[in-house]
Structure formats: structure tokens, C-alpha cells
Design an enzyme around this catalytic site. Structure first.
Site, PDB file in Angstrom:
ATOM      1  N   ILE A 138      47.935  70.568  12.864  1.00  0.00           N
ATOM      2  CA  ILE A 138      48.252  71.975  13.160  1.00  0.00           C
ATOM      3  C   ILE A 138      47.420  72.443  14.357  1.00  0.00           C
ATOM      4  O   ILE A 138      47.946  73.076  15.283  1.00  0.00           O
ATOM      5  CB  ILE A 138      47.996  72.870  11.923  1.00  0.00           C
ATOM      6  N   ARG A 153      35.262  67.617  12.954  1.00  0.00           N
ATOM      7  CA  ARG A 153      34.219  66.705  12.458  1.00  0.00           C
ATOM      8  C   ARG A 153      33.687  65.825  13.583  1.00  0.00           C
ATOM      9  O   ARG A 153      32.508  65.593  13.696  1.00  0.00           O
ATOM     10  CB  ARG A 153      34.780  65.830  11.340  1.00  0.00           C
ATOM     11  N   ARG A 161      42.039  77.923   4.745  1.00  0.00           N
ATOM     12  CA  ARG A 161      41.833  78.342   3.359  1.00  0.00           C
ATOM     13  C   ARG A 161      40.864  79.521   3.390  1.00  0.00           C
ATOM     14  O   ARG A 161      39.923  79.540   4.212  1.00  0.00           O
ATOM     15  CB  ARG A 161      41.208  77.221   2.517  1.00  0.00           C
ATOM     16  N   GLU A 196      43.291  84.333  -3.900  1.00  0.00           N
ATOM     17  CA  GLU A 196      44.717  84.682  -3.817  1.00  0.00           C
ATOM     18  C   GLU A 196      45.325  84.805  -5.207  1.00  0.00           C
ATOM     19  O   GLU A 196      44.954  84.032  -6.085  1.00  0.00           O
ATOM     20  CB  GLU A 196      45.462  83.599  -3.021  1.00  0.00           C
ATOM     21  N   HIS A 232      49.889  83.898   2.489  1.00  0.00           N
ATOM     22  CA  HIS A 232      49.809  82.427   2.463  1.00  0.00           C
ATOM     23  C   HIS A 232      51.192  81.800   2.688  1.00  0.00           C
ATOM     24  O   HIS A 232      51.673  80.982   1.898  1.00  0.00           O
ATOM     25  CB  HIS A 232      49.198  81.937   1.140  1.00  0.00           C
TER      26      HIS A 232
HETATM   27  O1  LIG Z   1      48.490  76.079   2.785  1.00  0.00           O
HETATM   28  C1  LIG Z   1      49.365  75.295   2.694  1.00  0.00           C
HETATM   29  C2  LIG Z   1      49.168  73.889   2.477  1.00  0.00           C
HETATM   30  O2  LIG Z   1      48.022  73.432   2.326  1.00  0.00           O
HETATM   31  O3  LIG Z   1      50.172  73.172   2.436  1.00  0.00           O
END
Ligand SMILES: O=CC(=O)O
Length: 339
Positions: free
Chosen positions: A179, A199, A256, A285, A303
Site C-alpha cells: 500500500i 523496518r 491500525r 473500533e 475502517h
Molecule cells: O484493514 C484492513 C485489513 O487489514 O485488511
């Protein structure tokens, strides 16, 4: 999925009784079940054990099937802990219908010789679109100005305050995985300067790398959080990072909630110690800190960053593909741990 269905129908043994089929445990209904549960070929090949449908208490249910459950299909809703795996000695595969694996004890899986698969790269485009969308929304006040128009304030109060330009912004990406890389590509096209923390430095990339996230924040106008939640990253975005980001800085989180010290973030937003936030994820959440509802410089989403109907279908195919690969002894499609 359809092709797979035709193929699999030819190869499945119609005479198998459900108890002879490989057993796949589901602790809570993962959203993908609504699609893959409709695939008739799957129920001829696997017995999906749905814990929530059993009248037995969970422990009794698990004990009853302990020796026959070979795989677990999960999403973030139900953690796969060492204690759970201890109860299920025949499990050899955990398939999660998510990119994040923070609900799975990966160390325990490794130790017990259990393979793990996740959503691989199926979410990369949509997650990146959403992250950049949130950033633009915060900078250009899109959602806030939409509210302004709808509430009739344009007529009563006049022109809306100016937003801030995206081009030329220094954007620090925290986590340059699938991503993160797509976010970087999009931001380059928008004329931003991309920096990153992960990392390890990626040898093949020329974006400036910061091993220290505070240093990254100090050199960024905006931070986009898209790394995994681990013991190392929990509350990594803390008071010091916010103070390095500064009064003009913006934070976007599609990773997250717990990667960020949420209480501290709320405090910084309320006191104007950072300029704004675009948030898709939260520590507890679906509870979202109420203070955020009052802030016009905050954009909230439930989310949903990585999910579109297209990515959801791709996810369903991947989940099935991983089950099929495992039980036919062919390479897993999106391994996190490959034993
Ligand atoms: O937040 C969404 C996922 O981890 O797929």
C-alpha cells in the site's frame, strides 16, 4: 471464481460425507463468507465449521473437533492466539481475510509449523487511493466545506477559509509495503516529495529513508501511517512524533488505530498542536473518540479504506485460492508464513 467452480466441480468427490472433508474452522463470520459461502463447490470440498452456529460453548465445540480441524479462516474479529492453537493440534493453515495479521499470534504459528496467508496485494490500490483521498480532504477541507454548504453557512457566513496545496508537500510514509508503495507513486504524480520510514531501507528506491520515525516527522508536512501493527509499532506515533510533526502537520492513518497513541493525538488536535487528521482506523473500533466529532480539521471513515466491491471480490478469490493451494499441496498465493 466461476472458472474455479467449474474446474473444482469436475474434480470433487461427490460421495464424500461432510465429516470426511477437510475441516476449516470459522470462529466468527468473516465478511468474505457472504460470498464464498455461496460457492457450492466449496461446500463439497471443505466442511466449514462455524463456531457461532453451534449450541455448544466454544471450548466444548473446539474440543469436539480438536483433532480434525486443519485450517482456520479468520478476519480481525476473532484473534488466533497461542492458546487457541494449543487446543487444535491438527491446524496447519491460517487464512486471514485481511492485510493486517495483528490478530494472529505469528510467532506461535511459526513455532507450531502453521502456514499463514493474508490479503497479499489485493488492497494496495484501494488503500492507497483512500490514504491520498483522506490527505487531500484534510488539506483542502473537502468534507468540512461540504458541511458548510449543506448547513447553509455559505449564504449566512460568506466565504469558507482557504485550504492548503498538496503539490510540493513533504509526505512521510510510515510503512513502505504494497500500500505504501502505491501511495508513494500517487503522491509523486501529485508533485509531492516522498520520504519514508520502514523496518529496513529499500535499496532499490531513491526516496529518502528515515530509520527514526521522529526524524521522518520532523522533515514532513504530513505523515501517512500504513504499516503493520506489531509490538514494535504499537503507539509508535507518540507525543514526540506529534511534536516533531508540528502545528502545520497533518496525520493520515489507514494502518491500525493502535499504531498511534490515540489519546495523545486527540489532545494535539484539540489544542492545535497538529493541523489535522484523516483517520480510517481507531484504537477501539467502532468507538471513535467523541472529541473528534467536533473538529472540522478531522476527516473520519469507518475502517473502509481498503474495501471496494472490486477489492472485496478479489479478496474472496484469494482466500479460496489459498485454501485450494494448501489442500492440493501447491504454493500458497499470499503467504505470510510458508512452512
Ligand atoms: O484493514 C484492513 C485489513 O487489514 O485488511
Amino acid at each position: 471464481m466461476e472458472n474455479q467452480e467449474e474446474q473444482q466441480d469436475n474434480t470433487s468427490d461427490q460421495n464424500h460425507k461432510p465429516q470426511d472433508l477437510p475441516q476449516v474452522l470459522l470462529l466468527k463470520p468473516p465478511p468474505v463468507l457472504s460470498v464464498i459461502g455461496e460457492q457450492p463447490f466449496l461446500s463439497k470440498k471443505y466442511q466449514f465449521l462455524k463456531a457461532w452456529e453451534s449450541p455448544l460453548p466454544l471450548l466444548q465445540f473446539l474440543t469436539a473437533h480438536a483433532d480434525s480441524i486443519q485450517a482456520i479462516l479468520c478476519s480481525g474479529a476473532a484473534p488466533v492466539t497461542d492458546d487457541l492453537l494449543q487446543l487444535l493440534p491438527s491446524v496447519r493453515l491460517v487464512v486471514t481475510a485481511s492485510a493486517g495479521t495483528n490478530h494472529i499470534d505469528l510467532e506461535a504459528c511459526h513455532r507450531r509449523g502453521i502456514s499463514v496467508t493474508n490479503a497479499g496485494n489485493v488492497f494496495s490500490d484501494d488503500g492507497a487511493d483512500a490514504a491520498v483521498g483522506l490527505l487531500i480532504d484534510v488539506l483542502r477541507k473537502i468534507t468540512a466545506s461540504d458541511r458548510y454548504v449543506r448547513q447553509g453557512l455559505w449564504v449566512n457566513k460568506g466565504d469558507y477559509p482557504l485550504g492548503s496545496k498538496l503539490r510540493g508537500k513533504r509526505v512521510g510514509i510510515v510503512g513502505l509495503g504494497g500500500i505504501g508503495l502505491e501511495i508513494a507513486k500517487r503522491l509523486e504524480a501529485f508533485g509531492c516529495n516522498v520520504l519514508y520510514n520502514s523496518r529496513k531501507k529499500k535499496a532499490h528506491l531513491s526516496y529518502p529513508f528515515y530509520s527514526d520515525v521522529r526524524q521522518l516527522a520532523a522533515n514532513s508536512d504530513a505523515l501517512i501511517i500504513c504499516c503493520a501493527l506489531t509490538n514494535q509499532t504499537r503507539h509508535m506515533i507518540d507525543k514526540d512524533v506529534f511534536s516533531a510533526l508540528g502545528k502545520e502537520g497533518v496525520i493520515v492513518n489507514i494502518g491500525r488505530g493502535a499504531i498511534v497513541d490515540e489519546k495523545e493525538m486527540v489532545r494535539c488536535l484539540v489544542h492545535g498542536e497538529i493541523a489535522g487528521a484523516g483517520l480510517d482506523v481507531f484504537e477501539n473500533e467502532p468507538d471513535v473518540p467523541k472529541e473528534l466529532f467536533e473538529l472540522d480539521n478531522v476527516v473520519l471513515s469507518p475502517h473502509r479504506a481498503v474495501f471496494t466491491s472490486e477489492s472485496f471480490m478479489a479478496l474472496c478469490e484469494l482466500v479460496v485460492g489459498n485454501l485450494e493451494a494448501f489442500f492440493s499441496n501447491t504454493p500458497l498465493l499470499s503467504p505470510v508464513i510458508d512452512v
